[in-house]
Write an enzyme that holds these catalytic residues in place. Sequence first.
Site, mmCIF file in Angstrom:
data_model
loop_
_atom_site.group_PDB
_atom_site.id
_atom_site.type_symbol
_atom_site.label_atom_id
_atom_site.label_comp_id
_atom_site.label_asym_id
_atom_site.label_seq_id
_atom_site.Cartn_x
_atom_site.Cartn_y
_atom_site.Cartn_z
ATOM 1 N N ASN A 112 0.828 -1.211 0.000
ATOM 2 C CA ASN A 112 0.000 0.000 0.000
ATOM 3 C C ASN A 112 0.862 1.260 0.000
ATOM 4 O OD1 ASN A 112 -2.092 -1.794 0.113
ATOM 5 N ND2 ASN A 112 -2.423 -1.568 2.303
ATOM 6 N N ILE A 113 0.306 2.310 -0.567
ATOM 7 C CA ILE A 113 1.042 3.577 -0.680
ATOM 8 C C ILE A 113 0.413 4.653 0.198
ATOM 9 C CG2 ILE A 113 1.858 3.060 -3.018
ATOM 10 C CD1 ILE A 113 -0.378 4.937 -4.080
ATOM 11 N N HIS A 129 5.804 -0.640 -2.738
ATOM 12 C CA HIS A 129 5.345 0.167 -3.876
ATOM 13 C C HIS A 129 5.510 1.667 -3.632
ATOM 14 C CE1 HIS A 129 2.677 -3.410 -5.358
ATOM 15 N NE2 HIS A 129 3.967 -3.595 -5.562
ATOM 16 N N CYS A 137 12.034 14.723 -8.876
ATOM 17 C CA CYS A 137 11.976 15.291 -10.224
ATOM 18 C C CYS A 137 12.304 14.213 -11.247
ATOM 19 C CB CYS A 137 12.949 16.462 -10.358
ATOM 20 S SG CYS A 137 13.113 17.026 -12.069
ATOM 21 N N CYS A 163 14.318 22.872 -12.412
ATOM 22 C CA CYS A 163 14.913 22.550 -13.715
ATOM 23 C C CYS A 163 13.838 22.431 -14.804
ATOM 24 C CB CYS A 163 15.729 21.258 -13.643
ATOM 25 S SG CYS A 163 14.761 19.742 -13.835
ATOM 26 N N GLY A 200 -5.181 -8.863 3.574
ATOM 27 C CA GLY A 200 -5.725 -8.001 2.523
ATOM 28 C C GLY A 200 -4.977 -8.043 1.218
HETATM 29 ZN ZN LIG Z 1 14.655 18.742 -11.751
#
Ligand SMILES: [Zn+2]
Length: 212
Positions: A112-113, A129, A137, A163, A200
């Site tokens: 899970n996140i 995950h 970035c 950037c 789960g």
């Molecule tokens: Zn960047």
Amino acid sequence: MGQMGQMEQMDQERIAQAAAILRDARNVVALTGAGIGRPSGIPDFRSEGGLWSQDDPMEAVSLRSFRLNPQRFYDWVQPLMERMLAAKPNPAHHALVALEAMGKLRAVITQNIDSLHQAAGSRVVYELHGHVRRATCFACGHPSSMDPLLAQVRQRVVPRCHCGGPYKPDIVFFGEALPEQPFLLAQRALEACDVVMILGTSLVVNPAAGCR
Ligand SMILES: [Zn+2]
């Protein structure tokens, strides 16, 4: 006894069996998936239907698609992020915290996140995950916490680094390698444990599928 009563009796027996196994265990590892988040209102984005059926997650959460059109990913993830930010841990998360405090549970390995294990108070959590607490970035690798980027996400603006590259939340996209450190630590914990609790998850998502 009716059919319902028999089923309840079987459940009671299984619960008693599971409790006995945990009582004797010394080194337990919990493996958790989408099912533990559902009572907290977190949908399983891999399952059919619901809020997430408008776009195919396999497409929206792919590196190729993100490179071409990061807005598509943010459109998809924004309602999910709102749910996760508003969600509270449920009794299953709290039970794992109690097991850890007893010295039985050594680690929670989760697919899970949603950060709900940490929100409940679990200390050793390996997130296979990733999570949405931070972003990186996509062009230069500059890290950022997610908080200052949320306002832009809510205004349907792709958050960008100095950037010019788009920030990608630190979740594992489809087709992307798993983060090395949590994966290795999870593997080590599984090798050392005497009991694995599976909560789960149907174990179909890699690498948990390898634990079968
Ligand atoms: Zn960047």
